[in-house]
Design a protein around this motif. Sequence first.
Motif, PDB file in Angstrom:
ATOM      1  N   PRO A 175      32.057 -77.557  82.334  1.00 41.18           N
ATOM      2  CA  PRO A 175      32.317 -76.386  81.498  1.00 41.18           C
ATOM      3  C   PRO A 175      31.388 -75.213  81.795  1.00 41.18           C
ATOM      4  O   PRO A 175      30.261 -75.385  82.254  1.00 41.18           O
ATOM      5  CB  PRO A 175      32.083 -76.907  80.077  1.00 41.18           C
ATOM      6  N   PHE A 176      31.900 -74.013  81.526  1.00 38.98           N
ATOM      7  CA  PHE A 176      31.079 -72.805  81.547  1.00 38.98           C
ATOM      8  C   PHE A 176      31.612 -71.859  80.490  1.00 38.98           C
ATOM      9  O   PHE A 176      32.775 -71.935  80.086  1.00 38.98           O
ATOM     10  CB  PHE A 176      31.058 -72.157  82.937  1.00 38.98           C
ATOM     11  N   LEU A 177      30.732 -70.967  80.026  1.00 38.63           N
ATOM     12  CA  LEU A 177      31.087 -70.034  78.963  1.00 38.63           C
ATOM     13  C   LEU A 177      30.552 -68.646  79.280  1.00 38.63           C
ATOM     14  O   LEU A 177      29.446 -68.506  79.822  1.00 38.63           O
ATOM     15  CB  LEU A 177      30.489 -70.485  77.621  1.00 38.63           C
ATOM     16  N   PHE A 178      31.310 -67.624  78.941  1.00 39.21           N
ATOM     17  CA  PHE A 178      30.827 -66.247  78.985  1.00 39.21           C
ATOM     18  C   PHE A 178      30.193 -65.929  77.631  1.00 39.21           C
ATOM     19  O   PHE A 178      30.786 -66.195  76.579  1.00 39.21           O
ATOM     20  CB  PHE A 178      31.977 -65.279  79.261  1.00 39.21           C
ATOM     21  N   CYS A 179      28.996 -65.342  77.650  1.00 33.39           N
ATOM     22  CA  CYS A 179      28.227 -65.131  76.415  1.00 33.39           C
ATOM     23  C   CYS A 179      27.565 -63.758  76.384  1.00 33.39           C
ATOM     24  O   CYS A 179      27.314 -63.141  77.423  1.00 33.39           O
ATOM     25  CB  CYS A 179      27.109 -66.178  76.292  1.00 33.39           C
ATOM     26  N   ASP A 180      27.294 -63.332  75.189  1.00 37.36           N
ATOM     27  CA  ASP A 180      26.334 -62.257  74.923  1.00 37.36           C
ATOM     28  C   ASP A 180      25.393 -62.839  73.873  1.00 37.36           C
ATOM     29  O   ASP A 180      25.619 -62.708  72.678  1.00 37.36           O
ATOM     30  CB  ASP A 180      27.055 -61.010  74.412  1.00 37.36           C
ATOM     31  N   LEU A 181      24.368 -63.533  74.343  1.00 38.59           N
ATOM     32  CA  LEU A 181      23.521 -64.312  73.437  1.00 38.59           C
ATOM     33  C   LEU A 181      22.737 -63.436  72.473  1.00 38.59           C
ATOM     34  O   LEU A 181      22.460 -63.848  71.347  1.00 38.59           O
ATOM     35  CB  LEU A 181      22.567 -65.189  74.260  1.00 38.59           C
ATOM     36  N   LYS A 182      22.393 -62.242  72.903  1.00 38.84           N
ATOM     37  CA  LYS A 182      21.634 -61.361  72.005  1.00 38.84           C
ATOM     38  C   LYS A 182      22.436 -61.050  70.754  1.00 38.84           C
ATOM     39  O   LYS A 182      21.892 -61.000  69.646  1.00 38.84           O
ATOM     40  CB  LYS A 182      21.254 -60.069  72.732  1.00 38.84           C
ATOM     41  N   ARG A 183      23.730 -60.880  70.916  1.00 34.96           N
ATOM     42  CA  ARG A 183      24.600 -60.563  69.778  1.00 34.96           C
ATOM     43  C   ARG A 183      25.323 -61.792  69.233  1.00 34.96           C
ATOM     44  O   ARG A 183      26.092 -61.679  68.277  1.00 34.96           O
ATOM     45  CB  ARG A 183      25.609 -59.485  70.190  1.00 34.96           C
ATOM     46  N   GLY A 184      25.110 -62.938  69.853  1.00 32.54           N
ATOM     47  CA  GLY A 184      25.676 -64.178  69.336  1.00 32.54           C
ATOM     48  C   GLY A 184      27.087 -64.477  69.791  1.00 32.54           C
ATOM     49  O   GLY A 184      27.698 -65.439  69.300  1.00 32.54           O
ATOM     50  N   HIS A 185      27.630 -63.688  70.738  1.00 30.71           N
ATOM     51  CA  HIS A 185      28.991 -63.948  71.202  1.00 30.71           C
ATOM     52  C   HIS A 185      29.080 -65.291  71.910  1.00 30.71           C
ATOM     53  O   HIS A 185      28.345 -65.566  72.849  1.00 30.71           O
ATOM     54  CB  HIS A 185      29.444 -62.836  72.160  1.00 30.71           C
ATOM     55  N   ASN A 186      29.975 -66.134  71.458  1.00 33.60           N
ATOM     56  CA  ASN A 186      30.237 -67.482  71.986  1.00 33.60           C
ATOM     57  C   ASN A 186      29.114 -68.481  71.693  1.00 33.60           C
ATOM     58  O   ASN A 186      29.121 -69.596  72.227  1.00 33.60           O
ATOM     59  CB  ASN A 186      30.534 -67.471  73.489  1.00 33.60           C
ATOM     60  N   LEU A 187      28.167 -68.116  70.849  1.00 35.09           N
ATOM     61  CA  LEU A 187      27.106 -69.058  70.488  1.00 35.09           C
ATOM     62  C   LEU A 187      27.683 -70.287  69.785  1.00 35.09           C
ATOM     63  O   LEU A 187      27.211 -71.408  70.011  1.00 35.09           O
ATOM     64  CB  LEU A 187      26.070 -68.366  69.600  1.00 35.09           C
ATOM     65  N   ASP A 188      28.702 -70.084  68.959  1.00 37.33           N
ATOM     66  CA  ASP A 188      29.301 -71.225  68.267  1.00 37.33           C
ATOM     67  C   ASP A 188      29.906 -72.217  69.256  1.00 37.33           C
ATOM     68  O   ASP A 188      29.876 -73.431  69.026  1.00 37.33           O
ATOM     69  CB  ASP A 188      30.364 -70.751  67.279  1.00 37.33           C
ATOM     70  N   ALA A 189      30.445 -71.721  70.357  1.00 42.31           N
ATOM     71  CA  ALA A 189      31.003 -72.610  71.382  1.00 42.31           C
ATOM     72  C   ALA A 189      29.889 -73.399  72.067  1.00 42.31           C
ATOM     73  O   ALA A 189      30.067 -74.568  72.411  1.00 42.31           O
ATOM     74  CB  ALA A 189      31.797 -71.807  72.405  1.00 42.31           C
ATOM     75  N   VAL A 190      28.742 -72.762  72.285  1.00 47.49           N
ATOM     76  CA  VAL A 190      27.589 -73.463  72.859  1.00 47.49           C
ATOM     77  C   VAL A 190      27.154 -74.587  71.922  1.00 47.49           C
ATOM     78  O   VAL A 190      26.895 -75.718  72.357  1.00 47.49           O
ATOM     79  CB  VAL A 190      26.413 -72.490  73.111  1.00 47.49           C
ATOM     80  N   ILE A 191      27.083 -74.294  70.640  1.00 46.19           N
ATOM     81  CA  ILE A 191      26.657 -75.297  69.657  1.00 46.19           C
ATOM     82  C   ILE A 191      27.671 -76.432  69.569  1.00 46.19           C
ATOM     83  O   ILE A 191      27.301 -77.614  69.474  1.00 46.19           O
ATOM     84  CB  ILE A 191      26.436 -74.629  68.290  1.00 46.19           C
ATOM     85  N   ALA A 192      28.956 -76.095  69.614  1.00 42.96           N
ATOM     86  CA  ALA A 192      29.988 -77.138  69.579  1.00 42.96           C
ATOM     87  C   ALA A 192      29.829 -78.080  70.771  1.00 42.96           C
ATOM     88  O   ALA A 192      29.949 -79.305  70.630  1.00 42.96           O
ATOM     89  CB  ALA A 192      31.373 -76.507  69.563  1.00 42.96           C
ATOM     90  N   TRP A 193      29.569 -77.514  71.949  1.00 42.38           N
ATOM     91  CA  TRP A 193      29.344 -78.351  73.139  1.00 42.38           C
ATOM     92  C   TRP A 193      28.105 -79.226  72.945  1.00 42.38           C
ATOM     93  O   TRP A 193      28.134 -80.427  73.222  1.00 42.38           O
ATOM     94  CB  TRP A 193      29.171 -77.471  74.378  1.00 42.38           C
ATOM     95  N   LEU A 194      27.021 -78.624  72.452  1.00 39.97           N
ATOM     96  CA  LEU A 194      25.759 -79.345  72.261  1.00 39.97           C
ATOM     97  C   LEU A 194      25.957 -80.534  71.317  1.00 39.97           C
ATOM     98  O   LEU A 194      25.493 -81.642  71.599  1.00 39.97           O
ATOM     99  CB  LEU A 194      24.718 -78.363  71.727  1.00 39.97           C
ATOM    100  N   GLU A 195      26.638 -80.295  70.225  1.00 39.78           N
ATOM    101  CA  GLU A 195      26.834 -81.379  69.252  1.00 39.78           C
ATOM    102  C   GLU A 195      27.752 -82.467  69.815  1.00 39.78           C
ATOM    103  O   GLU A 195      27.489 -83.657  69.655  1.00 39.78           O
ATOM    104  CB  GLU A 195      27.395 -80.810  67.951  1.00 39.78           C
ATOM    105  N   HIS A 196      28.814 -82.072  70.467  1.00 31.99           N
ATOM    106  CA  HIS A 196      29.788 -83.040  70.962  1.00 31.99           C
ATOM    107  C   HIS A 196      29.256 -83.835  72.143  1.00 31.99           C
ATOM    108  O   HIS A 196      29.456 -85.056  72.225  1.00 31.99           O
ATOM    109  CB  HIS A 196      31.077 -82.327  71.367  1.00 31.99           C
ATOM    110  N   GLU A 197      28.555 -83.170  73.070  1.00 32.24           N
ATOM    111  CA  GLU A 197      28.157 -83.806  74.322  1.00 32.24           C
ATOM    112  C   GLU A 197      26.752 -84.408  74.288  1.00 32.24           C
ATOM    113  O   GLU A 197      26.446 -85.286  75.103  1.00 32.24           O
ATOM    114  CB  GLU A 197      28.242 -82.790  75.469  1.00 32.24           C
TER     115      GLU A 197
END
Length: 206
Positions: A175-197
């Motif tokens: 998997p890979f994700l496009f993000c804007d971490l400073k503004r939190g874009h796609n952070l929820d997807a990162v967390i979902a991956w972290l919890e699941h995997e």
Amino acid sequence: MPRPPRIGIGGPVGSGKTMLCLRLCQKLRERYSLAVVTNDIYCSEDAQFLIRESALPAERILGVETGGCPHTAIRDDTTMNEQACHRLEQRFPDLQLILVESGGDNLTATFSPELVDAFVYVIDVAEGDKIPRKGGPAIRFSDLLLINKIDLAPLVGADLGVMDRDARMQRGPRPFLFCDLKRGHNLDAVIAWLEHEVLFARPPRT
């Protein structure tokens, strides 16, 4: 006794590793017992940033000064990072997750599987849209690749479509994700991956 899972966070200087640590701490600190280990060559700049931003209580953040190549401290001789993790585990027996941030590194950087349970690699569009197709172990084999600072793409002439195509070619099913971490874009997807995997998918290690 099983130890808490550890997530390695790598990437070039300025790609957004420390920002990822900050945003994960802000989102997860009420849900889980967290700690962070940062790596810098000659200072503890990243640890101090996280402390200033109140990411976690200061005693949950440890800065490692590697004194040399960041690769060595996360891949070849991980003693300093292991010691830092053990100190945090002893200090907080209820720990559920440790983030281990590498010092600024290049595309050859990988984490020792003895040190971490999963490896997130962060690149940013300001480095150019050619970065994914350059490949290398970090691009190809990290458990999750983040392409950060997508808001800068129009300013630096980076084509996100090209980056998407090349990341798919290099990574295959990973998997890979496009993000804007400073503004939190796609952070929820990162967390979902972290919890699941990581948090709920892998048997605890001792």
